[in-house]
Design a protein around this motif. Structure first.
Motif, PDB file in Angstrom:
ATOM      1  N   SER A  11       0.845  -1.187   0.000  1.00 15.13           N
ATOM      2  CA  SER A  11       0.000   0.000   0.000  1.00 15.13           C
ATOM      3  C   SER A  11       0.884   1.242   0.000  1.00 15.13           C
ATOM      4  CB  SER A  11      -0.896   0.008   1.239  1.00 15.13           C
ATOM      5  OG  SER A  11      -0.125   0.249   2.410  1.00 15.13           O
ATOM      6  N   LYS A  21      -9.010  -0.137   1.715  1.00 13.99           N
ATOM      7  CA  LYS A  21      -9.768   1.033   1.249  1.00 13.99           C
ATOM      8  C   LYS A  21      -9.672   1.199  -0.272  1.00 13.99           C
ATOM      9  CE  LYS A  21      -7.553   3.978   3.820  1.00 13.99           C
ATOM     10  NZ  LYS A  21      -6.548   3.023   4.345  1.00 13.99           N
ATOM     11  N   SER A  22      -8.444   1.207  -0.780  1.00 12.52           N
ATOM     12  CA  SER A  22      -8.271   1.406  -2.224  1.00 12.52           C
ATOM     13  C   SER A  22      -8.872   0.245  -3.014  1.00 12.52           C
ATOM     14  CB  SER A  22      -6.784   1.561  -2.568  1.00 12.52           C
ATOM     15  OG  SER A  22      -6.244   2.732  -1.990  1.00 12.52           O
ATOM     16  N   LEU A  33     -12.566   0.812  -3.301  1.00 13.17           N
ATOM     17  CA  LEU A  33     -12.930   1.867  -4.250  1.00 13.17           C
ATOM     18  C   LEU A  33     -12.839   1.381  -5.689  1.00 13.17           C
ATOM     19  CD1 LEU A  33     -11.324   5.127  -2.763  1.00 13.17           C
ATOM     20  CD2 LEU A  33     -13.629   4.223  -2.458  1.00 13.17           C
ATOM     21  N   TRP A  34     -11.764   0.679  -6.025  1.00 16.82           N
ATOM     22  CA  TRP A  34     -11.600   0.188  -7.393  1.00 16.82           C
ATOM     23  C   TRP A  34     -12.669  -0.853  -7.718  1.00 16.82           C
ATOM     24  CZ3 TRP A  34      -8.956   2.365 -11.157  1.00 16.82           C
ATOM     25  CH2 TRP A  34      -7.914   3.232 -10.841  1.00 16.82           C
ATOM     26  N   PRO A  57      -7.431   8.297  -8.539  1.00 19.88           N
ATOM     27  CA  PRO A  57      -6.524   7.433  -7.765  1.00 19.88           C
ATOM     28  C   PRO A  57      -5.615   8.228  -6.847  1.00 19.88           C
ATOM     29  CG  PRO A  57      -5.741   7.665 -10.014  1.00 19.88           C
ATOM     30  CD  PRO A  57      -7.073   8.357  -9.959  1.00 19.88           C
ATOM     31  N   GLN A  58      -4.847   7.499  -6.024  1.00 14.66           N
ATOM     32  CA  GLN A  58      -3.935   8.148  -5.075  1.00 14.66           C
ATOM     33  C   GLN A  58      -2.956   9.075  -5.775  1.00 14.66           C
ATOM     34  OE1 GLN A  58      -1.893   5.635  -2.296  1.00 14.66           O
ATOM     35  NE2 GLN A  58      -3.712   4.470  -1.762  1.00 14.66           N
ATOM     36  N   ASP A 108      -9.360   8.822  -3.880  1.00 16.95           N
ATOM     37  CA  ASP A 108      -8.439   8.012  -3.087  1.00 16.95           C
ATOM     38  C   ASP A 108      -7.259   8.870  -2.642  1.00 16.95           C
ATOM     39  OD1 ASP A 108      -7.255   5.907  -1.835  1.00 16.95           O
ATOM     40  OD2 ASP A 108      -6.908   4.691  -3.622  1.00 16.95           O
ATOM     41  N   GLU A 109      -7.219   9.202  -1.361  1.00 19.32           N
ATOM     42  CA  GLU A 109      -6.158  10.027  -0.769  1.00 19.32           C
ATOM     43  C   GLU A 109      -5.967  11.345  -1.523  1.00 19.32           C
ATOM     44  OE1 GLU A 109      -4.472   9.815   1.927  1.00 19.32           O
ATOM     45  OE2 GLU A 109      -4.843   7.806   2.616  1.00 19.32           O
ATOM     46  N   SER A 158     -11.368   8.473   0.459  1.00 19.87           N
ATOM     47  CA  SER A 158     -10.488   7.624   1.254  1.00 19.87           C
ATOM     48  C   SER A 158      -9.320   8.481   1.738  1.00 19.87           C
ATOM     49  CB  SER A 158      -9.971   6.458   0.405  1.00 19.87           C
ATOM     50  OG  SER A 158      -8.956   5.752   1.094  1.00 19.87           O
ATOM     51  N   THR A 159      -9.111   8.526   3.038  1.00 19.30           N
ATOM     52  CA  THR A 159      -8.088   9.424   3.557  1.00 19.30           C
ATOM     53  C   THR A 159      -7.639   9.009   4.952  1.00 19.30           C
ATOM     54  OG1 THR A 159      -7.579  11.763   4.050  1.00 19.30           O
ATOM     55  CG2 THR A 159      -9.806  10.999   4.534  1.00 19.30           C
TER      56      THR A 159
END
Length: 551
Positions: free
Chosen positions: A143, A327-328, A331-332, A374-375, A450-451, A481-482
């Motif tokens: 991650s 989390k990620s 989301l995906w 995405p992140q 995501d973040e 997501s954070t």
């Protein structure tokens, strides 16, 4: 240990110097926190310490930078590697091997450290940063937070005398961030390591700093004690903002000191209800996404375990949990691009037609239902200019939608970006705005971020909150997501907490984050048991004469 002597740095494409006439001395065993808004020159200041500026970045450096007695103009970065360890903002940019253990050993191999010593230091670092269980894992499988810890560990194994950290906790959950900062503090106190640390999440690090180096944005550098600098600085953590609003003197920098000072404030606020952080919807929101039994596995290892989740229009949901909690992956899976071993995702289609599963649609069709940022937003940017990216987004959007053009959306999110600018030359906040514009051009009713706060300062986060509020006001469902608890306190209606692939908590923001000492924001910790989450809530509830005095 570090000495800047009348240092001025100018890049070819800038009208004014990034750094101007900087005189600065950092002594051995000091932890100096470097603060300032995005783009004021923090990375340039850090890069000058190990010679990256100007040897690799270009530009012109006037004056002298001395590191442990070595002039960086005469010693390129490779000749300073035994003295200075550097961890950049993006850990993937610095990785050169395949696995965690190999990455920890790499720097020592380049310095010709004996194998027995290397093995000992690798084991020490694995334990220090909680990486022992990951030692044989491939770096690309980790991650974002795990990658960040490996990046820090790969520098620590060389035992540098100076450690330069550029946003070291940006991808870490609160617990992991505390562990890393505790490890860095031990290096300072026990081994005399000198640390320069730039961080936007000041609430995490301010209590550890011996001195603060503030870059106001005009090329100058102002250095002093944390209490002295934060008394008047334009950027400050919530604990300082609360102290300013309450008129505390001296300003507290730790939760313990702030709670002692806050007793009179708690007494004045007792019995008053804080104003809502976000407006209460006038009508019951419509359900825009229903997920049941969503399961995601990687090589037989579960990342998401039979998760049920409902998202409603006009609601901002924060997705929280430690690094690696799933989390990620969730989301995906919701967006349809990621793997999903089991479960269903249903999204109502326009006109009241049959619900659709984004995984069973084309990429363009899924994007019209659910947008995902995405992140690393640059993962979605691959063309040569902002205009090309916007044109491509418009061409891929459904011609039948009522969504405005991508350029119009971008101008609303981040006005003033030139069409000819290369996307990778934008600031972090501008990159995020561009990717948001690209995704929103398809008019999705569900947006997953995501973040999104990585690399953003407090001012940019406030702008992101405005954007999210506008999206929710349009009736969209937004999931963020954070690990940024302060952002969640100001932006989210609802918090969903994940652990080991399961949802372990789901409810209103105030109930979930205040109940957890890990996820509680600074204001909640200071004023507990009162239900205040943000400084703005406190300032609005204090008598007018006190807020006027604070101003």
């Amino acid at each position: 240990m570090i000495h800047f002597d009348q240092v001025t740095v100018r890049y070819e494409d800038t009208a004014e110097p990034v750094l101007r006439d900087v005189d600065l001395t950092v002594e051995e065993g000091e932890l100096c926190l470097v603060v300032g808004h995005t783009g004021v020159g923090k990375s340039t200041l850090l890069g000058a310490v190990n010679g990256l500026v100007p040897h690799f970045t270009g530009g012109t450096l006037h004056g002298r930078v001395l590191v442990d007695g070595r002039d960086t103009a005469e010693h390129p970065p490779r000749e300073l590697a035994d003295v200075v360890g550097v961890v950049g903002q993006d850990p993937l940019d610095g990785f050169v091997t395949d696995t965690v253990e190999e990455e920890l050993a790499y720097a020592m191999e380049q310095l010709a450290i004996p194998p027995a010593t290397m093995r000992k230091r690798v084991e020490e670092t694995l334990d220090l940063l909680g990486l022992a269980d990951l030692r044989h894992r491939a770096l690309y499988e980790l991650s974002g937070g795990q990658q960040q810890r490996v990046a820090i560990g790969s520098v620590l194994t060389a035992h540098p005398r100076i450690l330069v950290l550029d946003e070291p906790t940006s991808a870490l959950d609160p617990t992991a961030a505390e562990e890393v900062l505790a490890a860095v503090t031990r290096l300072v106190h026990d081994l005399g390591v000198t640390v320069l640390l730039a961080e936007h999440r000041l609430e995490r690090v301010v209590q550890y700093a011996d001195r603060v180096i503030h870059l106001p944005g005009d090329g100058r550098v102002v250095c002093g004690s944390p209490a002295e600098i934060f008394r008047t600085s334009s950027i400050a953590p919530p604990i300082v903002e609360l102290g300013r609003a309450a008129g505390w003197d001296p300003l507290p920098l730790s939760i313990r000191d702030a709670r002692r000072a806050a007793a009179p404030v708690r007494a004045r606020l007792a019995g008053t209800a804080p104003a809502p952080v976000r407006p209460v919807p006038a009508a019951a929101p419509a359900e825009l996404l229903k997920a049941r039994g969503v399961t995601v596995t990687y090589q037989g290892v579960p990342a998401v375990r039979a998760v049920d989740l409902h998202l409603r229009g006009g609601e901002v949901t924060a997705l929280m949990g430690r690094n690696g909690s799933g989390k990620s992956s969730l989301l995906w899976a919701l967006q349809g691009s990621g793997p999903r071993k089991a479960g269903t995702v249903h999204i109502p289609t326009a006109g009241g037609g049959k619900d659709a599963d984004p995984q069973k649609l084309s990429a363009a069709g899924a994007r019209r239902l659910v947008g995902l940022v995405p992140q690393t937003p640059t993962d979605l940017l691959y063309l040569e200019s902002v205009q090309q990216e916007l044109d491509q987004a418009d061409s891929e959007s459904d011609a039948g939608t009522d969504s405005p053009a991508a350029r119009e959306i971008l101008d609303r999110l981040a006005p003033g970006i030139d069409d000819a600018t290369h996307p990778r030359d934008l600031s972090e906040g501008q990159k995020l705005a561009l990717v948001l514009a690209i995704q929103l051009s398809a008019a999705p009713r569900v947006l997953l971020l995501d973040e999104p706060t990585r690399g953003l300062d407090y001012r940019a986060k406030a702008e992101l909150i405005r954007i999210v509020d506008d999206l929710a006001a349009e009736g969209r469902a937004v999931v963020i997501s954070t690990h940024d608890v302060e952002f969640v306190a100001r932006a989210a209606d609802r918090v969903v907490v994940m652990a080991e692939g399961d949802i372990v908590a789901d409810g209103p923001t105030g109930e979930i984050i205040v109940a957890s000492p890990v996820f509680a924001p600074q204001t909640a910790k200071i004023l507990a048991p009162l239900p205040y989450l943000t400084v703005a809530q406190v300032a609005s509830a204090l008598p007018d004469d006190e807020t006027d005095r604070a101003r």
